[in-house]
Design a protein around this motif. Structure first.
Motif, PDB file in Angstrom:
ATOM      1  N   LYS A 188       0.838  -1.203   0.000  1.00  0.00           N
ATOM      2  CA  LYS A 188       0.000   0.000   0.000  1.00  0.00           C
ATOM      3  C   LYS A 188       0.874   1.255   0.000  1.00  0.00           C
ATOM      4  CE  LYS A 188      -3.741   2.203   2.689  1.00  0.00           C
ATOM      5  NZ  LYS A 188      -3.080   3.304   3.412  1.00  0.00           N
ATOM      6  N   ALA A 189       1.971   1.209   0.742  1.00  0.00           N
ATOM      7  CA  ALA A 189       2.878   2.349   0.783  1.00  0.00           C
ATOM      8  C   ALA A 189       3.620   2.525  -0.538  1.00  0.00           C
ATOM      9  CB  ALA A 189       3.878   2.180   1.924  1.00  0.00           C
ATOM     10  N   TYR A 190       3.908   1.435  -1.215  1.00  0.00           N
ATOM     11  CA  TYR A 190       4.643   1.510  -2.480  1.00  0.00           C
ATOM     12  C   TYR A 190       3.730   1.956  -3.619  1.00  0.00           C
ATOM     13  CZ  TYR A 190       7.926   0.207  -6.183  1.00  0.00           C
ATOM     14  OH  TYR A 190       8.765   0.250  -7.256  1.00  0.00           O
ATOM     15  N   PHE A 191       2.547   1.375  -3.686  1.00  0.00           N
ATOM     16  CA  PHE A 191       1.579   1.743  -4.721  1.00  0.00           C
ATOM     17  C   PHE A 191       0.687   2.866  -4.184  1.00  0.00           C
ATOM     18  CE2 PHE A 191       2.864  -2.568  -5.740  1.00  0.00           C
ATOM     19  CZ  PHE A 191       3.144  -2.465  -7.102  1.00  0.00           C
ATOM     20  N   ASN A 192       1.293   4.022  -4.033  1.00  0.00           N
ATOM     21  CA  ASN A 192       0.625   5.137  -3.335  1.00  0.00           C
ATOM     22  C   ASN A 192       0.184   6.240  -4.273  1.00  0.00           C
ATOM     23  OD1 ASN A 192       3.104   6.110  -4.051  1.00  0.00           O
ATOM     24  ND2 ASN A 192       3.617   6.969  -2.052  1.00  0.00           N
ATOM     25  N   GLY A 193       0.056   5.929  -5.556  1.00  0.00           N
ATOM     26  CA  GLY A 193      -0.336   6.941  -6.532  1.00  0.00           C
ATOM     27  C   GLY A 193      -1.817   7.249  -6.509  1.00  0.00           C
ATOM     28  N   ASN A 194      -2.211   8.140  -7.387  1.00  0.00           N
ATOM     29  CA  ASN A 194      -3.605   8.591  -7.434  1.00  0.00           C
ATOM     30  C   ASN A 194      -4.400   7.992  -8.591  1.00  0.00           C
ATOM     31  OD1 ASN A 194      -3.622  10.324  -5.160  1.00  0.00           O
ATOM     32  ND2 ASN A 194      -2.466  11.850  -6.332  1.00  0.00           N
ATOM     33  N   SER A 195      -3.803   7.039  -9.301  1.00  0.00           N
ATOM     34  CA  SER A 195      -4.560   6.403 -10.378  1.00  0.00           C
ATOM     35  C   SER A 195      -5.723   5.615  -9.784  1.00  0.00           C
ATOM     36  CB  SER A 195      -3.661   5.464 -11.186  1.00  0.00           C
ATOM     37  OG  SER A 195      -3.301   4.328 -10.415  1.00  0.00           O
ATOM     38  N   LEU A 196      -6.714   5.369 -10.597  1.00  0.00           N
ATOM     39  CA  LEU A 196      -7.890   4.639 -10.130  1.00  0.00           C
ATOM     40  C   LEU A 196      -7.495   3.267  -9.605  1.00  0.00           C
ATOM     41  CD1 LEU A 196     -10.972   4.582  -9.858  1.00  0.00           C
ATOM     42  CD2 LEU A 196     -11.088   3.661 -12.190  1.00  0.00           C
ATOM     43  N   ARG A 197      -6.614   2.580 -10.318  1.00  0.00           N
ATOM     44  CA  ARG A 197      -6.211   1.234  -9.909  1.00  0.00           C
ATOM     45  C   ARG A 197      -5.456   1.262  -8.574  1.00  0.00           C
ATOM     46  NH1 ARG A 197      -6.031  -3.507 -12.505  1.00  0.00           N
ATOM     47  NH2 ARG A 197      -6.442  -2.531 -14.538  1.00  0.00           N
ATOM     48  N   GLU A 198      -4.576   2.228  -8.403  1.00  0.00           N
ATOM     49  CA  GLU A 198      -3.812   2.288  -7.160  1.00  0.00           C
ATOM     50  C   GLU A 198      -4.710   2.681  -5.989  1.00  0.00           C
ATOM     51  OE1 GLU A 198       0.233   3.652  -7.005  1.00  0.00           O
ATOM     52  OE2 GLU A 198       0.364   3.744  -9.188  1.00  0.00           O
ATOM     53  N   ARG A 199      -5.614   3.622  -6.217  1.00  0.00           N
ATOM     54  CA  ARG A 199      -6.524   4.006  -5.128  1.00  0.00           C
ATOM     55  C   ARG A 199      -7.451   2.862  -4.747  1.00  0.00           C
ATOM     56  NH1 ARG A 199      -9.970   7.758  -6.619  1.00  0.00           N
ATOM     57  NH2 ARG A 199      -9.266   8.141  -8.757  1.00  0.00           N
ATOM     58  N   TYR A 200      -7.846   2.058  -5.731  1.00  0.00           N
ATOM     59  CA  TYR A 200      -8.675   0.890  -5.445  1.00  0.00           C
ATOM     60  C   TYR A 200      -7.914  -0.101  -4.570  1.00  0.00           C
ATOM     61  CZ  TYR A 200     -11.415  -3.360  -6.173  1.00  0.00           C
ATOM     62  OH  TYR A 200     -12.148  -4.507  -5.984  1.00  0.00           O
ATOM     63  N   PHE A 201      -6.661  -0.360  -4.922  1.00  0.00           N
ATOM     64  CA  PHE A 201      -5.852  -1.285  -4.123  1.00  0.00           C
ATOM     65  C   PHE A 201      -5.643  -0.752  -2.709  1.00  0.00           C
ATOM     66  CE2 PHE A 201      -1.599  -2.625  -2.623  1.00  0.00           C
ATOM     67  CZ  PHE A 201      -1.852  -3.989  -2.490  1.00  0.00           C
ATOM     68  N   GLN A 202      -5.350   0.525  -2.590  1.00  0.00           N
ATOM     69  CA  GLN A 202      -5.169   1.128  -1.268  1.00  0.00           C
ATOM     70  C   GLN A 202      -6.415   0.951  -0.406  1.00  0.00           C
ATOM     71  OE1 GLN A 202      -4.238   5.218  -2.232  1.00  0.00           O
ATOM     72  NE2 GLN A 202      -2.574   4.586  -3.599  1.00  0.00           N
ATOM     73  N   LYS A 203      -7.578   1.137  -1.020  1.00  0.00           N
ATOM     74  CA  LYS A 203      -8.841   0.991  -0.278  1.00  0.00           C
ATOM     75  C   LYS A 203      -9.046  -0.436   0.174  1.00  0.00           C
ATOM     76  CE  LYS A 203     -13.840   1.746  -0.644  1.00  0.00           C
ATOM     77  NZ  LYS A 203     -14.963   2.207  -1.502  1.00  0.00           N
ATOM     78  N   ARG A 204      -8.729  -1.398  -0.689  1.00  0.00           N
ATOM     79  CA  ARG A 204      -8.877  -2.810  -0.330  1.00  0.00           C
ATOM     80  C   ARG A 204      -8.000  -3.161   0.875  1.00  0.00           C
ATOM     81  NH1 ARG A 204     -13.556  -5.016  -1.540  1.00  0.00           N
ATOM     82  NH2 ARG A 204     -13.696  -6.050  -3.572  1.00  0.00           N
ATOM     83  N   VAL A 205      -6.750  -2.729   0.836  1.00  0.00           N
ATOM     84  CA  VAL A 205      -5.847  -3.009   1.956  1.00  0.00           C
ATOM     85  C   VAL A 205      -6.355  -2.344   3.227  1.00  0.00           C
ATOM     86  CG1 VAL A 205      -3.515  -2.669   2.854  1.00  0.00           C
ATOM     87  CG2 VAL A 205      -3.841  -3.335   0.462  1.00  0.00           C
ATOM     88  N   GLN A 206      -6.815  -1.114   3.108  1.00  0.00           N
ATOM     89  CA  GLN A 206      -7.311  -0.396   4.287  1.00  0.00           C
ATOM     90  C   GLN A 206      -8.532  -1.100   4.877  1.00  0.00           C
ATOM     91  OE1 GLN A 206      -5.544   2.285   5.437  1.00  0.00           O
ATOM     92  NE2 GLN A 206      -6.788   2.115   7.279  1.00  0.00           N
ATOM     93  N   GLN A 207      -9.367  -1.668   4.022  1.00  0.00           N
ATOM     94  CA  GLN A 207     -10.532  -2.411   4.532  1.00  0.00           C
ATOM     95  C   GLN A 207     -10.092  -3.581   5.406  1.00  0.00           C
ATOM     96  OE1 GLN A 207     -12.338  -3.104   0.572  1.00  0.00           O
ATOM     97  NE2 GLN A 207     -14.234  -2.271   1.403  1.00  0.00           N
ATOM     98  N   MET A 208      -9.093  -4.318   4.957  1.00  0.00           N
ATOM     99  CA  MET A 208      -8.611  -5.459   5.742  1.00  0.00           C
ATOM    100  C   MET A 208      -7.904  -4.997   7.008  1.00  0.00           C
ATOM    101  SD  MET A 208      -7.341  -8.217   2.872  1.00  0.00           S
ATOM    102  CE  MET A 208      -6.812  -7.091   1.581  1.00  0.00           C
ATOM    103  N   TRP A 209      -7.134  -3.937   6.893  1.00  0.00           N
ATOM    104  CA  TRP A 209      -6.414  -3.395   8.048  1.00  0.00           C
ATOM    105  C   TRP A 209      -7.389  -2.887   9.106  1.00  0.00           C
ATOM    106  CZ3 TRP A 209      -2.610  -3.611  11.030  1.00  0.00           C
ATOM    107  CH2 TRP A 209      -1.989  -2.532  11.655  1.00  0.00           C
ATOM    108  N   ASP A 210      -8.437  -2.210   8.667  1.00  0.00           N
ATOM    109  CA  ASP A 210      -9.432  -1.689   9.605  1.00  0.00           C
ATOM    110  C   ASP A 210     -10.220  -2.803  10.293  1.00  0.00           C
ATOM    111  OD1 ASP A 210      -8.755   0.933   9.018  1.00  0.00           O
ATOM    112  OD2 ASP A 210     -10.395   1.228   7.589  1.00  0.00           O
ATOM    113  N   ALA A 211     -10.458  -3.891   9.571  1.00  0.00           N
ATOM    114  CA  ALA A 211     -11.335  -4.949  10.085  1.00  0.00           C
ATOM    115  C   ALA A 211     -10.630  -5.922  11.029  1.00  0.00           C
ATOM    116  CB  ALA A 211     -11.932  -5.730   8.916  1.00  0.00           C
TER     117      ALA A 211
END
Length: 473
Positions: A188-211
């Motif tokens: 998540k820290a490495y793929f930290n760009g603002n593209s749609l694909r990177e933001r989607y991945f960041q959100k997925r990781v954050q969902q697991m981290w939050d849960a």
């Protein structure tokens, strides 16, 4: 005429398609073919070869449906030999069983994710290509079995269903999940760009981290943090996470959780105050600050946590210097192999490294107390940040002197014993991953930088009383 022309075009398209498929098949086959021993490599070039070849385990041998890291690349019976744990902790035998080709390792997947970050940064695979694979993994995990946000030890890579490790260990594994989260947060820290694909991945990781509910494994108190929870057996396995061992990362990640963090009291009661946490003895002229095992136990104790956690300038409020711990444990392990009290063939200054892995007796947690004459290449190679000169010495011996027996499509085989003329044909995710990641930390510090700069991790470290050059005050 028109029909003939159409038929001709269709035929040509078919020929081109078949030709392309054949070409692609050949290319893919070539990509995973064993690379022979290359003489005369510089040290840097040799590290390139080893890291890249080892990474192929996670890229080419990943489960085709989920992208998760398969537990191992053989499907024969694997005896999990944990007698050292029984003796040390007075626990029943943890696991003896067979795991088939669908078995994927949750912890090994986290390590593979970190290895994928290394691969992108080194230019072995494209950034977009890697992100697609990692997103595939994240999407699969979001829908797979988990228990209060905590994943099992083994998972079916096609269905996402738990593969029981044991009769009572058929649910959540907090330690394996901590390795997974270490990998996901790094990516998540490495793929930290603002593209749609990177933001989607960041959100997925954050969902697991939050849960992920780490505090659930306290069973409602600040006395123990439990390794396992089962939907059918609850906390019946009754196995607290205490050490010192490979699970320090579990406490750090658990204390860093944004929603379900454990308390410092729990960390101190279950970990720091446990009977096996402190050592303080001197072996071969090296003081070993932590650990219950004579001469330090298996070397993976100093590798799994420190794929993400930089031990340099890391100290806690108990006065422990983790740079000393990691280096001295490694030096003690090497010195034991040089002493070679059991007189095994091959042991020496260039052939050392006792840790958990395959042997002629099955899977064994090798260490000075459980020495069967088996060397695991991952032990010395994953120690590069601590003992670069000695690790390079061992690497050259493994590659140039034993390469005809242990070098293959996924790097070095898991273990070998000259005394027993035994050479493994297997590769294990949890032994392959640290090779790629720890060599990279030695070379560039990449994974340390990404993980240690995570604000949640810094908060967790501070909460537990750690000081580090990475922590922002």
């Amino acid at each position: 005429m028109k029909n003939n022309f159409c038929c001709t075009v269709a035929f040509m398209l078919l020929v081109l398609t078949v030709s392309a498929q054949k070409k692609r098949a050949v290319t893919e086959k070539t990509a995973i073919a064993p690379v022979g021993i290359i003489k005369g490599l510089s040290d840097s070039a040799l590290l390139d070869v080893v890291q890249r070849q080892t990474f192929r385990y996670f890229w080419h041998y990943a489960h085709p449906v989920s992208g998760l890291a398969r537990e191992r690349d053989n499907t024969v019976k694997a005896e999990y030999y944990w007698d050292y744990i029984n003796e040390a902790y007075d626990e029943p035998n943890l696991s003896k069983g067979t795991f088939g080709p669908e078995a994927c390792a949750i912890g090994g997947t986290g390590m593979g994710i970190m290895a994928t970050v290394v691969a992108v940064n080194r230019g072995w695979i494209g950034r977009d290509t890697a992100l697609k694979r990692l997103t595939k993994i994240a999407d699969f995990l979001i829908k797979a079995d988990c228990y209060h946000g905590i994943y099992p030890h083994f998972m079916n890579g096609s269905t996402g269903k738990t593969i029981p490790f044991d009769r009572v260990d058929n649910g959540a594994d907090i330690v394996e999940t901590s390795y997974l989260m270490m990998g996901l947060l790094t990516a998540k820290a490495y793929f930290n760009g603002n593209s749609l694909r990177e933001r989607y991945f960041q959100k997925r990781v954050q969902q697991m981290w939050d849960a992920a509910n780490w505090n659930w494994h306290s069973n409602g108190s600040d006395k123990f943090l439990y390794w396992h929870w089962s939907p059918s057996n609850g906390f019946d396995m009754n196995f607290p996470v205490y050490g010192y061992d490979e699970a320090l990362i579990t406490y750090i990640v658990a204390a860093s959780s944004p929603n379900h963090a454990i308390s410092k009291d729990l960390y101190e009661n279950s970990w720091v105050k446990s009977g096996g946490w402190k050592n303080g003895k001197t072996y071969y002229g090296n003081v070993l600050p932590l650990g219950n095992f004579d001469k330090g136990g298996p070397l993976f104790f100093e590798q799994y946590t420190y794929m993400g956690i930089d031990p340099n300038n890391l100290a806690d409020d108990q006065g422990i210097d983790y740079a000393v711990q990691t280096k001295n444990h490694t030096l003690i392990n090497r010195a034991y192999c040089i002493e070679n009290p059991k007189h095994y063939k091959g042991y020496g200054a260039n052939c050392w490294g006792l840790t958990a892995g395959d042997s002629y007796k099955g899977y064994v947690a090798h260490c000075p107390e459980v020495d069967l004459g088996v060397i695991q290449p991952t032990a010395a190679l994953s120690s590069f940040p601590y003992t670069p000169e000695y690790s390079m010495q061992a690497l050259k011996h493994f590659y140039y002197d034993h390469g005809d027996k242990i070098w293959g499509p996924y790097g070095f085989a898991d273990g070998f014993s000259e005394s027993h003329n035994w050479y493994a044909k297997t590769h294990l995710a949890i032994d392959e991953g640290p090779i790629v990641v720890m060599i990279e930390n030695y070379r560039s510090g990449l994974i340390w930088k990404l993980f240690m700069n995570n604000p949640d991790i810094q908060k967790g470290l501070k909460k537990l009383g750690f000081k580090s050059k990475w922590i922002k005050e």
